[in-house]
Design a protein around this motif. Structure first.
Motif, PDB file in Angstrom:
ATOM      1  N   LEU A 147       0.832  -1.203   0.000  1.00  0.00           N
ATOM      2  CA  LEU A 147       0.000   0.000   0.000  1.00  0.00           C
ATOM      3  C   LEU A 147       0.868   1.254   0.000  1.00  0.00           C
ATOM      4  CD1 LEU A 147      -2.928   1.005   0.097  1.00  0.00           C
ATOM      5  CD2 LEU A 147      -2.781   0.941   2.584  1.00  0.00           C
ATOM      6  N   ALA A 148       1.990   1.196   0.707  1.00  0.00           N
ATOM      7  CA  ALA A 148       2.902   2.343   0.771  1.00  0.00           C
ATOM      8  C   ALA A 148       3.558   2.643  -0.579  1.00  0.00           C
ATOM      9  CB  ALA A 148       3.974   2.104   1.837  1.00  0.00           C
ATOM     10  N   LEU A 149       3.508   1.682  -1.519  1.00  0.00           N
ATOM     11  CA  LEU A 149       4.099   1.906  -2.839  1.00  0.00           C
ATOM     12  C   LEU A 149       3.256   2.850  -3.686  1.00  0.00           C
ATOM     13  CD1 LEU A 149       5.137  -1.730  -3.847  1.00  0.00           C
ATOM     14  CD2 LEU A 149       6.573   0.053  -2.820  1.00  0.00           C
ATOM     15  N   GLY A 150       2.014   3.072  -3.298  1.00  0.00           N
ATOM     16  CA  GLY A 150       1.118   3.863  -4.130  1.00  0.00           C
ATOM     17  C   GLY A 150       0.692   3.032  -5.331  1.00  0.00           C
ATOM     18  N   ASP A 151       0.363   3.699  -6.413  1.00  0.00           N
ATOM     19  CA  ASP A 151       0.001   2.977  -7.640  1.00  0.00           C
ATOM     20  C   ASP A 151       1.239   2.279  -8.183  1.00  0.00           C
ATOM     21  OD1 ASP A 151      -2.615   3.871  -7.567  1.00  0.00           O
ATOM     22  OD2 ASP A 151      -2.169   5.667  -8.740  1.00  0.00           O
ATOM     23  N   TYR A 152       1.116   1.000  -8.441  1.00  0.00           N
ATOM     24  CA  TYR A 152       2.237   0.255  -9.015  1.00  0.00           C
ATOM     25  C   TYR A 152       1.718  -0.665 -10.103  1.00  0.00           C
ATOM     26  CZ  TYR A 152       0.806  -3.509  -5.802  1.00  0.00           C
ATOM     27  OH  TYR A 152       0.102  -4.459  -5.108  1.00  0.00           O
ATOM     28  N   VAL A 153       2.627  -1.064 -10.977  1.00  0.00           N
ATOM     29  CA  VAL A 153       2.309  -1.964 -12.072  1.00  0.00           C
ATOM     30  C   VAL A 153       3.171  -3.209 -11.911  1.00  0.00           C
ATOM     31  CG1 VAL A 153       2.361  -2.279 -14.576  1.00  0.00           C
ATOM     32  CG2 VAL A 153       1.786  -0.039 -13.611  1.00  0.00           C
ATOM     33  N   LEU A 154       2.540  -4.388 -11.939  1.00  0.00           N
ATOM     34  CA  LEU A 154       3.302  -5.631 -11.928  1.00  0.00           C
ATOM     35  C   LEU A 154       3.767  -5.886 -13.351  1.00  0.00           C
ATOM     36  CD1 LEU A 154       1.015  -7.825  -9.665  1.00  0.00           C
ATOM     37  CD2 LEU A 154       3.060  -6.545  -9.012  1.00  0.00           C
ATOM     38  N   GLU A 155       5.086  -5.966 -13.520  1.00  0.00           N
ATOM     39  CA  GLU A 155       5.665  -6.152 -14.846  1.00  0.00           C
ATOM     40  C   GLU A 155       7.107  -6.602 -14.703  1.00  0.00           C
ATOM     41  OE1 GLU A 155       5.541  -2.372 -16.825  1.00  0.00           O
ATOM     42  OE2 GLU A 155       6.803  -1.394 -15.325  1.00  0.00           O
ATOM     43  N   PRO A 156       7.689  -7.174 -15.761  1.00  0.00           N
ATOM     44  CA  PRO A 156       9.109  -7.528 -15.704  1.00  0.00           C
ATOM     45  C   PRO A 156       9.958  -6.276 -15.467  1.00  0.00           C
ATOM     46  CG  PRO A 156       8.058  -8.610 -17.565  1.00  0.00           C
ATOM     47  CD  PRO A 156       7.064  -7.618 -17.019  1.00  0.00           C
ATOM     48  N   ILE A 157      11.005  -6.457 -14.663  1.00  0.00           N
ATOM     49  CA  ILE A 157      11.934  -5.358 -14.395  1.00  0.00           C
ATOM     50  C   ILE A 157      13.354  -5.827 -14.668  1.00  0.00           C
ATOM     51  CG2 ILE A 157      10.451  -4.154 -12.750  1.00  0.00           C
ATOM     52  CD1 ILE A 157      12.033  -5.502 -10.475  1.00  0.00           C
ATOM     53  N   GLU A 158      14.178  -4.926 -15.143  1.00  0.00           N
ATOM     54  CA  GLU A 158      15.591  -5.221 -15.378  1.00  0.00           C
ATOM     55  C   GLU A 158      16.390  -4.418 -14.364  1.00  0.00           C
ATOM     56  OE1 GLU A 158      18.776  -4.560 -18.876  1.00  0.00           O
ATOM     57  OE2 GLU A 158      16.913  -5.590 -19.460  1.00  0.00           O
ATOM     58  N   VAL A 159      17.128  -5.133 -13.506  1.00  0.00           N
ATOM     59  CA  VAL A 159      17.784  -4.502 -12.364  1.00  0.00           C
ATOM     60  C   VAL A 159      19.187  -5.076 -12.156  1.00  0.00           C
ATOM     61  CG1 VAL A 159      15.604  -3.986 -11.195  1.00  0.00           C
ATOM     62  CG2 VAL A 159      16.732  -6.178 -10.788  1.00  0.00           C
ATOM     63  N   GLU A 160      19.973  -4.355 -11.353  1.00  0.00           N
ATOM     64  CA  GLU A 160      21.314  -4.846 -11.049  1.00  0.00           C
ATOM     65  C   GLU A 160      21.307  -5.696  -9.782  1.00  0.00           C
ATOM     66  OE1 GLU A 160      24.065  -1.647 -10.355  1.00  0.00           O
ATOM     67  OE2 GLU A 160      23.024  -0.965  -8.564  1.00  0.00           O
ATOM     68  N   PRO A 161      22.184  -6.699  -9.734  1.00  0.00           N
ATOM     69  CA  PRO A 161      22.346  -7.450  -8.485  1.00  0.00           C
ATOM     70  C   PRO A 161      22.964  -6.543  -7.421  1.00  0.00           C
ATOM     71  CG  PRO A 161      23.805  -8.309 -10.211  1.00  0.00           C
ATOM     72  CD  PRO A 161      23.059  -7.161 -10.791  1.00  0.00           C
ATOM     73  N   PHE A 162      22.731  -6.869  -6.150  1.00  0.00           N
ATOM     74  CA  PHE A 162      23.316  -6.074  -5.067  1.00  0.00           C
ATOM     75  C   PHE A 162      23.345  -6.896  -3.792  1.00  0.00           C
ATOM     76  CE2 PHE A 162      18.847  -5.523  -4.358  1.00  0.00           C
ATOM     77  CZ  PHE A 162      18.720  -5.463  -2.976  1.00  0.00           C
ATOM     78  N   SER A 163      24.104  -6.414  -2.836  1.00  0.00           N
ATOM     79  CA  SER A 163      24.194  -7.011  -1.512  1.00  0.00           C
ATOM     80  C   SER A 163      24.207  -5.871  -0.506  1.00  0.00           C
ATOM     81  CB  SER A 163      25.480  -7.829  -1.415  1.00  0.00           C
ATOM     82  OG  SER A 163      25.669  -8.310  -0.115  1.00  0.00           O
ATOM     83  N   GLU A 164      23.365  -5.972   0.516  1.00  0.00           N
ATOM     84  CA  GLU A 164      23.251  -4.904   1.517  1.00  0.00           C
ATOM     85  C   GLU A 164      23.070  -5.539   2.896  1.00  0.00           C
ATOM     86  OE1 GLU A 164      23.425  -1.692   0.829  1.00  0.00           O
ATOM     87  OE2 GLU A 164      22.556  -0.695   2.543  1.00  0.00           O
ATOM     88  N   GLN A 165      23.812  -5.067   3.874  1.00  0.00           N
ATOM     89  CA  GLN A 165      23.665  -5.545   5.240  1.00  0.00           C
ATOM     90  C   GLN A 165      22.591  -4.728   5.955  1.00  0.00           C
ATOM     91  OE1 GLN A 165      25.365  -8.143   6.976  1.00  0.00           O
ATOM     92  NE2 GLN A 165      25.869  -8.674   4.874  1.00  0.00           N
TER      93      GLN A 165
END
Length: 157
Positions: free
Chosen positions: A99-117
């Motif tokens: 709900l906090a995302l507001g309006d969103y669309v479910l769709e394929p996304i192209e993103v970078e890998p990452f690591s976060e502590q």
């Protein structure tokens, strides 16, 4: 915030695709402000002294660069095997985060890998190599693994 690419194995793609589905990836897409996101209530960390579960939303900028993570502690399902990803028992937490995302669309996304502590736990889409084969696993919990051709159409659980 820059992803920690320096620790990733050779063969790690700069970007990979996450495709929403009805199995382990029901929430991936684009928020109303253009950020990319992946949300899950199946994240967990097992240890000798018990298991912790989490609900999290991973965010990338519109161009697919890592941005941030929103992590909430959650209740692990009663009797859950130590190394198995299952939806948490924290009813409503994922709904609240979506709900906090507001309006969103479910769709394929192209993103970078990452690591976060976050609170001494590794979160992210973390590349690893075994016998020269690179995979990108969702952490914590390692319950999804993406492989070449990095198109998000298939993954291992």
């Amino acid at each position: 915030m820059a992803a920690e690419r320096t620790r990733f194995p050779d063969g790690t793609p700069a970007r990979f695709t996450i495709v929403p589905d009805d199995y382990h990836v029901p929430f991936a897409g684009t928020t109303g402000d253009g950020r990319r996101f992946f949300a899950s209530d199946e994240l967990f960390e097992s240890s000798l002294d018990g298991s912790r579960s989490f609900v999290a939303v991973f965010f990338w900028t519109a161009d697919g660069s890592f941005d941030s993570i929103d992590v909430r502690d959650a209740e692990r399902p009663d009797g859950a095997p130590p190394a198995q990803g299952l939806p948490t028992q924290s009813e409503g937490v994922l709904d609240e985060m979506l709900l906090a995302l507001g309006d969103y669309v479910l769709e394929p996304i192209e993103v970078e890998p990452f690591s976060e502590q976050v609170r001494d736990v590794t979160f992210g889409f973390v590349p690893t190599a075994f016998d020269g084969v690179v995979s990108i696993t969702v952490q914590p919990g390692d319950f999804i693994a993406y492989y070449e051709p990095w198109d998000g159409e298939e993954y291992d659980t």
